[in-house]
Design a protein around this motif. Structure first.
Motif, mmCIF file in Angstrom:
data_model
loop_
_atom_site.group_PDB
_atom_site.id
_atom_site.type_symbol
_atom_site.label_atom_id
_atom_site.label_comp_id
_atom_site.label_asym_id
_atom_site.label_seq_id
_atom_site.Cartn_x
_atom_site.Cartn_y
_atom_site.Cartn_z
ATOM 1 N N LYS A 1 6.111 3.609 -9.111
ATOM 2 C CA LYS A 1 6.043 5.018 -8.734
ATOM 3 C C LYS A 1 6.368 5.852 -9.959
ATOM 4 C CE LYS A 1 7.663 8.404 -5.345
ATOM 5 N NZ LYS A 1 8.502 8.635 -4.143
ATOM 6 N N GLY A 2 5.413 6.711 -10.366
ATOM 7 C CA GLY A 2 5.606 7.573 -11.520
ATOM 8 C C GLY A 2 5.693 9.030 -11.118
ATOM 9 N N ASP A 3 5.666 9.897 -12.120
ATOM 10 C CA ASP A 3 5.765 11.329 -11.843
ATOM 11 C C ASP A 3 4.535 11.856 -11.116
ATOM 12 O OD1 ASP A 3 8.223 11.401 -13.098
ATOM 13 O OD2 ASP A 3 7.370 11.921 -15.062
ATOM 14 N N ASN A 4 3.370 11.276 -11.417
ATOM 15 C CA ASN A 4 2.128 11.812 -10.868
ATOM 16 C C ASN A 4 1.341 10.797 -10.044
ATOM 17 O OD1 ASN A 4 2.453 14.367 -12.294
ATOM 18 N ND2 ASN A 4 1.940 13.221 -14.149
ATOM 19 N N PHE A 5 1.940 9.677 -9.725
ATOM 20 C CA PHE A 5 1.236 8.670 -8.949
ATOM 21 C C PHE A 5 2.256 7.782 -8.244
ATOM 22 C CE2 PHE A 5 2.146 6.831 -13.035
ATOM 23 C CZ PHE A 5 2.589 5.566 -12.736
ATOM 24 N N ASP A 6 1.784 7.058 -7.256
ATOM 25 C CA ASP A 6 2.618 6.093 -6.543
ATOM 26 C C ASP A 6 1.766 4.874 -6.229
ATOM 27 O OD1 ASP A 6 4.282 4.620 -4.952
ATOM 28 O OD2 ASP A 6 4.888 6.274 -3.646
ATOM 29 N N GLY A 7 2.081 3.761 -6.881
ATOM 30 C CA GLY A 7 1.315 2.548 -6.689
ATOM 31 C C GLY A 7 1.300 2.059 -5.251
ATOM 32 N N HIS A 8 2.281 2.474 -4.460
ATOM 33 C CA HIS A 8 2.310 2.057 -3.057
ATOM 34 C C HIS A 8 1.092 2.579 -2.293
ATOM 35 C CE1 HIS A 8 6.497 1.507 -4.297
ATOM 36 N NE2 HIS A 8 6.618 0.658 -3.292
ATOM 37 N N ASP A 9 0.475 3.659 -2.785
ATOM 38 C CA ASP A 9 -0.708 4.218 -2.132
ATOM 39 C C ASP A 9 -1.935 3.326 -2.314
ATOM 40 O OD1 ASP A 9 0.817 6.421 -1.412
ATOM 41 O OD2 ASP A 9 0.185 7.612 -3.151
ATOM 42 N N TYR A 10 -1.829 2.318 -3.175
ATOM 43 C CA TYR A 10 -3.003 1.523 -3.532
ATOM 44 C C TYR A 10 -2.807 0.032 -3.233
ATOM 45 C CZ TYR A 10 -4.116 5.891 -5.735
ATOM 46 O OH TYR A 10 -4.362 7.220 -5.950
ATOM 47 N N ILE A 11 -1.868 -0.256 -2.351
ATOM 48 C CA ILE A 11 -1.641 -1.647 -1.951
ATOM 49 C C ILE A 11 -2.895 -2.236 -1.304
ATOM 50 C CG2 ILE A 11 -0.296 -3.186 -0.493
ATOM 51 C CD1 ILE A 11 1.325 -2.069 -2.774
ATOM 52 N N GLN A 12 -3.517 -1.496 -0.409
ATOM 53 C CA GLN A 12 -4.710 -2.008 0.268
ATOM 54 C C GLN A 12 -5.856 -2.206 -0.720
ATOM 55 O OE1 GLN A 12 -4.835 -3.053 3.562
ATOM 56 N NE2 GLN A 12 -6.737 -3.967 2.792
ATOM 57 N N THR A 13 -5.974 -1.300 -1.694
ATOM 58 C CA THR A 13 -7.002 -1.463 -2.733
ATOM 59 C C THR A 13 -6.787 -2.770 -3.480
ATOM 60 O OG1 THR A 13 -7.191 0.938 -3.038
ATOM 61 C CG2 THR A 13 -7.975 -0.460 -4.832
ATOM 62 N N ALA A 14 -5.534 -3.044 -3.837
ATOM 63 C CA ALA A 14 -5.216 -4.297 -4.526
ATOM 64 C C ALA A 14 -5.543 -5.493 -3.638
ATOM 65 C CB ALA A 14 -3.741 -4.313 -4.921
ATOM 66 N N ARG A 15 -5.235 -5.362 -2.362
ATOM 67 C CA ARG A 15 -5.547 -6.431 -1.406
ATOM 68 C C ARG A 15 -7.050 -6.690 -1.350
ATOM 69 N NH1 ARG A 15 -5.258 -11.117 0.954
ATOM 70 N NH2 ARG A 15 -5.801 -11.146 3.164
ATOM 71 N N ASP A 16 -7.829 -5.618 -1.293
ATOM 72 C CA ASP A 16 -9.285 -5.750 -1.204
ATOM 73 C C ASP A 16 -9.867 -6.425 -2.448
ATOM 74 O OD1 ASP A 16 -9.140 -4.487 1.232
ATOM 75 O OD2 ASP A 16 -9.732 -2.516 0.451
ATOM 76 N N LEU A 17 -9.195 -6.253 -3.582
ATOM 77 C CA LEU A 17 -9.662 -6.857 -4.833
ATOM 78 C C LEU A 17 -9.170 -8.301 -4.997
ATOM 79 C CD1 LEU A 17 -9.232 -3.827 -7.260
ATOM 80 C CD2 LEU A 17 -11.385 -4.848 -6.498
ATOM 81 N N GLY A 18 -8.366 -8.782 -4.029
ATOM 82 C CA GLY A 18 -7.967 -10.186 -4.050
ATOM 83 C C GLY A 18 -6.518 -10.446 -4.395
ATOM 84 N N ALA A 19 -5.680 -9.408 -4.454
ATOM 85 C CA ALA A 19 -4.271 -9.632 -4.755
ATOM 86 C C ALA A 19 -3.656 -10.556 -3.706
ATOM 87 C CB ALA A 19 -3.512 -8.308 -4.788
ATOM 88 N N ALA A 20 -2.850 -11.508 -4.166
ATOM 89 C CA ALA A 20 -2.230 -12.466 -3.255
ATOM 90 C C ALA A 20 -0.956 -11.905 -2.635
ATOM 91 C CB ALA A 20 -1.912 -13.752 -4.001
ATOM 92 N N ALA A 21 -0.348 -10.935 -3.311
ATOM 93 C CA ALA A 21 0.905 -10.356 -2.827
ATOM 94 C C ALA A 21 1.147 -9.054 -3.569
ATOM 95 C CB ALA A 21 2.067 -11.320 -3.052
ATOM 96 N N ALA A 22 2.105 -8.288 -3.060
ATOM 97 C CA ALA A 22 2.509 -7.055 -3.715
ATOM 98 C C ALA A 22 4.027 -7.029 -3.832
ATOM 99 C CB ALA A 22 2.019 -5.835 -2.946
ATOM 100 N N ILE A 23 4.502 -6.381 -4.865
ATOM 101 C CA ILE A 23 5.940 -6.133 -5.030
ATOM 102 C C ILE A 23 6.151 -4.654 -4.796
ATOM 103 C CG2 ILE A 23 7.918 -6.276 -6.577
ATOM 104 C CD1 ILE A 23 6.453 -8.529 -8.056
ATOM 105 N N VAL A 24 6.983 -4.315 -3.818
ATOM 106 C CA VAL A 24 7.125 -2.934 -3.362
ATOM 107 C C VAL A 24 8.601 -2.592 -3.197
ATOM 108 C CG1 VAL A 24 4.897 -3.014 -2.157
ATOM 109 C CG2 VAL A 24 6.998 -3.622 -0.925
ATOM 110 N N SER A 25 8.866 -1.291 -3.150
ATOM 111 C CA SER A 25 10.222 -0.854 -2.822
ATOM 112 C C SER A 25 10.326 -0.473 -1.348
ATOM 113 C CB SER A 25 10.631 0.335 -3.701
ATOM 114 O OG SER A 25 9.715 1.400 -3.573
ATOM 115 N N THR A 26 9.172 -0.248 -0.722
ATOM 116 C CA THR A 26 9.114 0.038 0.712
ATOM 117 C C THR A 26 7.914 -0.700 1.289
ATOM 118 O OG1 THR A 26 10.016 2.258 0.366
ATOM 119 C CG2 THR A 26 8.928 1.840 2.463
ATOM 120 N N PRO A 27 8.055 -1.462 2.374
ATOM 121 C CA PRO A 27 6.909 -2.161 2.954
ATOM 122 C C PRO A 27 5.787 -1.193 3.317
ATOM 123 C CG PRO A 27 8.956 -2.936 3.920
ATOM 124 C CD PRO A 27 9.300 -1.732 3.103
#
Length: 480
Positions: free
Chosen positions: A72-98
């Motif tokens: 999570k940065g000043d102008n973005f939040d990677g948590h918003d793109y978990i599903q995008t990563a999943r669709d591209l084949g990510a096996a897992a995500a590391i998050v601060s909030t599920p």
């Protein structure tokens, strides 16, 4: 549109399993959040069963089997793109909030700190690795390149890429370590107190070097004394089996030597004491000198111009000597070292010469660049953009820079930016012809006309802080 962390990084290939991830993040209370076990989807794919899993912080770079770490940065939040990563084949995500996504998620207290923990864990897997860490107000990129040129001749070496030198970049680089690497050269930067202390604990250097104490980031640290204390954080993980490298000719040389000595008895100085240069011959395109260490000498030829680059070479030589590299190998490596992009790189422009020194700038490096320009032939022109992060001292620092530039013996000075009037005034009071501009487009028009009016060839040096993007002036000239 997908999210990206800053700075950008390529996928980091390293085989991580669920147990390793949990172990590396145990201090951040890492725990898995999903019914399906991590890796089930990947292992079900026969073509990717043995594929290495990468830690990826840029969702656009995810490949099947990778682990997406949501920053999570000043102008973005990677948590918003978990599903995008999943669709591209990510096996897992590391998050601060599920997050609502059909994939295993390792939940940690802070994903930025998790990145650091993963980098540190990975670094600790390489018992035979020798790490050199360096910091300073200027010269870090050049010394890094010099060290890389020396060490890569000896064995595979990982070197900090680009500006990956902060609390995100340093662990990203550590995660790129591979079994083949015998050396790592880690550049550590800081824009706040404690940042180098943090990254140093991740990197755990065998050799820690401070190049100099200037006024870069003066607005953040308040004083050069504050900068000295911050840079000296790089010594905090040393012990008597490890080595500190300090500059002899810096205003804070004694302070740094004392601070380093509180952690290790092995302190090497460069400039006047332990590692020195004799018989210096400065040339327009480089220099020659005799490198002396412990009473032994070897001639060195540098293809990088300027007296300041001799100091950089001495710092690199001191670091290489500390890890057992011979003088002959040091000299050969230095001779092969090339400047990084935007670091005093020259190119022909008709009868003229353009010098690109736009990678970044601080008062110390601006003075050094002006000295390099003064040694050139023809009509010498300096084009300077604002120096950032000087805080309340910005106006005065730019004024003093203008005066210093005028006393190098160049012929013309153009300044652009918020503090252009200050630097141009300083130059004018010292007798140098100087003009100030609010915008680069205005400066470019005047510069082209000025060059066209000169019968003799011109050498034009461009410099400024990264935010000023002074290289666009060079691009515009060349394009036309």
């Amino acid at each position: 549109m997908t999210a990206t962390s800053q700075p950008k990084n390529p996928p980091i290939r390293s085989d991580w399993d669920a147990a390793q991830l949990l172990f590396a993040t145990k201090s951040l209370h890492g725990h898995w959040h999903h019914d399906r076990a991590f890796g089930a989807d990947v292992d079900a794919q026969s073509d990717t069963q043995n594929a290495p899993r990468a830690i990826v912080t840029d969702s656009r770079k995810v490949s099947r089997g990778d682990i997406f770490l949501a920053i999570k940065g000043d102008n973005f939040d990677g948590h918003d793109y978990i599903q995008t990563a999943r669709d591209l084949g990510a096996a897992a995500a590391i998050v601060s909030t599920p997050v609502q996504a059909d994939m295993p998620q390792l939940v940690v207290d802070d994903t930025k700190l998790a990145l650091g923990a993963l980098g540190a864990h990975h670094r600790n897997q390489f018992a035979d690795l020798t790490v050199i860490a360096l910091t300073g107000s200027s010269g870090k990129t050049t010394v890094k390149e010099m060290l890389g040129s020396i060490l890569k001749r000896i064995a595979p070496t990982l070197i900090t890429r680009g500006n990956l030198n902060n609390d995100l970049g340093a662990p990203m680089m550590l995660l790129e370590l591979a079994a083949e690497h015998r050396f790592a050269v880690m550049e550590l930067g800081a824009n706040h107190i404690g940042e180098i202390a943090y990254t140093t604990k991740l990197v755990r250097p065998d050799v820690a070097c401070v190049l100099n104490i200037g006024s870069a980031h003066l607005g953040e640290f308040g004083s050069r004394e504050g900068i000295c204390q911050t840079k000296a954080e790089i010594f905090e993980t040393l012990d008597n089996s490890k080595t500190a490298i300090v500059p002899d000719e810096d205003d804070f040389a004694e302070n740094l030597r004392e601070l380093a000595g509180s952690f290790t008895k092995k302190v090497i100085g460069f400039g006047k004491s332990d590692v020195t240069a004799k018989n210096i011959e400065l040339e327009a395109e480089g220099s020659q000198f005799v490198l002396a260490i412990d009473g032994n000498c070897v001639p060195v030829t540098l293809t990088m111009a300027g007296k300041h680059n001799i100091s950089n070479a001495l710092a690199a030589a001191a670091c290489a000597h500390a890890v057992g590299i011979s003088l002959e190998d040091i000299a050969q490596g230095l001779a092969l070292a090339k400047p990084a992009k935007g670091r005093l790189v020259s190119q022909a422009f008709g009868n003229h010469e353009l010098i690109d020194d736009t990678y970044n700038a601080n008062p110390h490096s601006v003075r050094a660049a002006a000295q390099v320009l003064s040694a050139k032939s023809g009509h010498k022109i300096m084009v300077l953009g604002d120096i950032a992060e000087l805080g309340d001292a910005a106006s005065d620092e730019h004024f003093k820079l203008g005066k210093a530039i005028a006393n190098t013996g160049i012929d013309q000075f153009f300044a652009v930016g918020e503090f252009a009037d200050d630097s141009a005034l300083g130059a004018s009071l010292e007798g140098l012809s100087a003009q100030a501009f609010a915008h680069k487009a205005e400066l470019l028009a005047v510069l082209k006309a000025y060059m066209a009016s000169k019968a003799e060839p011109c050498t034009i040096l461009f410099k400024g802080s990264r935010a000023m993007q002074m290289e666009t002036l060079i691009d515009a000239l060349v394009k036309e």
